[in-house]
Design an enzyme around this catalytic site. Sequence first.
Site, PDB file in Angstrom:
ATOM      1  NE  ARG A 162      -4.047  -2.070  -0.228  1.00 54.87           N
ATOM      2  CZ  ARG A 162      -3.290  -3.501  -0.540  1.00 54.87           C
ATOM      3  NH1 ARG A 162      -1.928  -3.744  -1.151  1.00 54.87           N
ATOM      4  NH2 ARG A 162      -3.841  -4.609   0.044  1.00 54.87           N
ATOM      5  CB  SER A 229      -9.698  -2.401   4.037  1.00 52.79           C
ATOM      6  OG  SER A 229      -9.691  -3.695   2.947  1.00 52.79           O
ATOM      7  CD  GLU A 326      -6.107  -0.741   2.440  1.00 51.01           C
ATOM      8  OE1 GLU A 326      -6.349  -0.542   1.673  1.00 51.01           O
ATOM      9  OE2 GLU A 326      -5.251  -1.281   2.783  1.00 51.01           O
TER      10      GLU A 326
END
Length: 332
Positions: A162, A229, A326
């Site tokens: 990420r 998420s 995230e």
Amino acid sequence: MVRIENYDLSGRNTFRMKVKCALFVEYETVGELESIDWDSLPRPVISVGAGSNLLFAGDFPGTVLHSAIRYIKYVDMGLDSVPVMVGAGVKFDDFVAKACADNLWGVENLSLIPGDVGAAAVQNIGAYGVEAADVIDGVTCYDTVARRMVKFKAGECGYGYRESLFKKTAGRYVITGVLFRLNRSPKPRLEYRGLSGLVPKCPQDVRNEVIRIRRSKLPDPEELGSAGSFFKNPMVPPEVYSRIAGEFPNVPHYATSGGDVKVPAAWLIENSGMKGRSVGGAAVYAKQPLVIVNASGDATPSDVLALEKMIVEAVRSRFGVELHPEVEHIGL
């Protein structure tokens, strides 16, 4: 080109936060992007896709840029490897759907991830054993500092979990197109346990199963506001994993090449007692504790931030593991 002052962003972020920006600019071509008078824009300046992986912490005092550059171009040389150039404003799942319909392998595991192609390259999205970096061959951008177009090969994009060069230099590079490399021959990635029993005849078979799994676990952003998420899966040292496994022998985990152990954030959140908890209009999603949802429809940024803090503190207190978001926080 579209320019709107004091723009309502509630329809431009999947959390459905009721916030505004000083200026919203949407461009359809690279030429329009290059023609922007950058020195006159309210600061700071950010680029967003579909707003599916971000949280506005409040009204944004600067400029929000959005790409409407939409094309999908194949470079068909009759080889097994097929380069595909995709405009930054294309919905990522529309690209995946076309690739699967054309029987090209590589992105099927990334089906149904919300957001645009440009944002996918920034975030290095991933799911079910595949990351965008696995299939990205290059990225084309406008450099807002040098005021010119630049290209990056995949190896120059600084991709990690990420992470990317574009996140680390936020605001400098505006992605206009992404070069993917797909394959004609079957190359399914079925390491994820939910896909391990699948015997796909074509990429559409994998896509169908991924869509089924995602819909069983994750909220539809069209029906329930969220940013997907919310937390990264933490990488913990072996001794921390051993301590957790001593109490929970069946804790899910994944060894990494660096020696650390990846423990699912969802498992940590659920086993710290946070599943189903809420603050104001924000709540931990009942089916997937990795997701924070705008349960009431009118949750405020402060509701989400307070719930995020509560989750982080609960996991730290219970397991001694630090969770990191995230979701990109805008305005903090």
